[in-house]
Design an enzyme around this catalytic site. Structure first.
Site, mmCIF file in Angstrom:
data_model
loop_
_atom_site.group_PDB
_atom_site.id
_atom_site.type_symbol
_atom_site.label_atom_id
_atom_site.label_comp_id
_atom_site.label_asym_id
_atom_site.label_seq_id
_atom_site.Cartn_x
_atom_site.Cartn_y
_atom_site.Cartn_z
ATOM 1 N N ARG A 162 31.581 6.325 -47.923
ATOM 2 C CA ARG A 162 32.402 7.374 -48.508
ATOM 3 C C ARG A 162 32.775 7.064 -49.951
ATOM 4 N NH1 ARG A 162 37.526 8.214 -45.220
ATOM 5 N NH2 ARG A 162 37.713 10.004 -46.598
ATOM 6 N N ASN A 214 42.765 9.576 -51.097
ATOM 7 C CA ASN A 214 42.364 8.191 -50.832
ATOM 8 C C ASN A 214 43.408 7.382 -50.067
ATOM 9 O OD1 ASN A 214 40.084 8.803 -52.316
ATOM 10 N ND2 ASN A 214 40.818 7.843 -54.188
ATOM 11 N N HIS A 228 29.454 12.652 -42.550
ATOM 12 C CA HIS A 228 30.382 12.549 -41.427
ATOM 13 C C HIS A 228 29.644 12.359 -40.099
ATOM 14 C CE1 HIS A 228 33.836 14.692 -43.789
ATOM 15 N NE2 HIS A 228 33.612 13.458 -44.191
ATOM 16 N N HIS A 236 33.833 9.629 -53.331
ATOM 17 C CA HIS A 236 35.180 9.541 -53.906
ATOM 18 C C HIS A 236 35.156 8.935 -55.310
ATOM 19 C CE1 HIS A 236 37.833 10.509 -50.347
ATOM 20 N NE2 HIS A 236 36.630 10.496 -49.815
#
Length: 329
Positions: free
Chosen positions: A57, A89, A188, A61
């Site tokens: 991830r 976050n 995901h 981000h």
């Protein structure tokens, strides 16, 4: 007055590529770099399978907030609020210590050579490959940012409550297509999410005081038990039915109304994204191909901000790597 988010996005469209990214960037300066990263990622996966999903991830981000520059890893300073405590976050991103372990191994082999931004890209690729997903050649040569911005992260990163329409607009600002959006949401396929992110779906969708009607009834019952009203919202649930295997089960779950996050399930309920969900649910190879294309495109995002070859990547609670490693040995 130009909205801050728009100004950041326009920056990507107007600047030239800051660094000539290419495969094999460290072939002469640190030829074992990619094998070192994969070895550390493999050991992390054996120790805690969820950790590789967490590390994967980081690319999203990091890259969406002023480009792939490792700004995500910088701790706060007296003059700078970093991105770790941003809304998207805090209490969400984890396994920063894996990046520390990768950096320590690379520093032993090739001191001061491999950037933290490139570590994130390599580690994200390896998280997918080690979990049964596709493998691909990554372009490297990024520099690390000398600064980070909590405000930028708050303004840019989407909420778990986001719907497909919002996500399409956001991804388009970065020249990522609807197909890219759906494929990259397939990240995901591995990992878990917190009850905090779905409480509104279970008990107050769109302010109705009722659950999300798109939830398959038996799946909703399962989530009700996992995340009871008034319960611990830090409890985690699987993002799909095969949380340790990178496959197309995530899309099959969306078709069946068993998406964990609202931002996931809305990809099937929204007409513009639905057909890609159906395609990827039927054809795993198409999903893998589109996912790789999306990851490469996202990895090309660069900000042009002043940077350096590397920073120290020591990102866990301001603790030195040697103390960290002793604590998990």
């Amino acid at each position: 007055m130009v909205h801050p988010l728009l100004s950041f996005l326009l920056l990507f469209q107007t600047i030239a590529t800051a660094t000539p990214l290419r495969p094999g960037f460290y072939s002469e300066t640190c030829p074992q770099a990619e094998s070192i990263v994969r070895d550390v990622m493999y050991k992390a996966m054996i120790r805690e399978p969820r950790s590789v999903a967490s590390v994967m991830r980081f690319q999203f981000h990091d890259c969406f907030v002023n480009g792939c520059d490792a700004s995500l890893l910088l701790d706060d300073t007296p003059t700078m609020l970093g991105e770790k405590l941003s809304l998207s976050n805090i209490d969400s991103l984890r396994s920063y210590q894996v990046v520390d372990e990768v950096k320590e191994a690379l520093e032993k082999a090739c001191p001061g050579t491999v950037s933290c931004a490139d570590i994130i890209i390599m580690a994200s690729r390896d998280a997918v490959a080690l979990s049964g997903g596709p493998n691909w050649e990554v372009k490297l040569g990024r520099k690390d940012s000398l600064t980070a911005s909590q405000a930028d992260s708050d303004n840019i990163m989407p909420s778990p409550r986001a719907n497909a329409s919002y996500l399409i607009e956001l991804f388009d600002k970065f020249n990522l297509s609807v197909k890219d959006l759906v494929a990259l949401s397939g990240s995901h396929s591995i990992g878990q999410g917190r009850c905090f992110s779905i409480m509104f779906r279970l008990y107050n969708q769109s302010g109705t005081g009722r659950p999300d009607p798109t939830l398959e009834p038996k799946f909703r019952e399962k989530l009700d038990k996992l995340c009871p009203l008034g319960g611990d919202e830090n409890v985690t649930g699987d993002l799909d039915a095969t949380p340790h295997l990178f496959d197309n089960q995530y899309f099959k779950d969306l078709v069946a109304g068993r998406g964990f996050l609202n931002s996931d399930q809305t990809l099937f309920t929204f007409q513009q994204t639905r057909e890609y969900v159906r395609l990827f649910s039927r054809d795993q190879s198409e999903f893998f191909k589109a996912f790789v294309e999306g990851m490469i495109k996202m990895g090309d995002l660069q900000s042009g901000r002043p940077g350096e070859v590397r920073n120290n990547c020591r990102v866990v609670n301001h603790r030195p790597i040697d103390i960290l490693l002793e604590s998990i040995a």
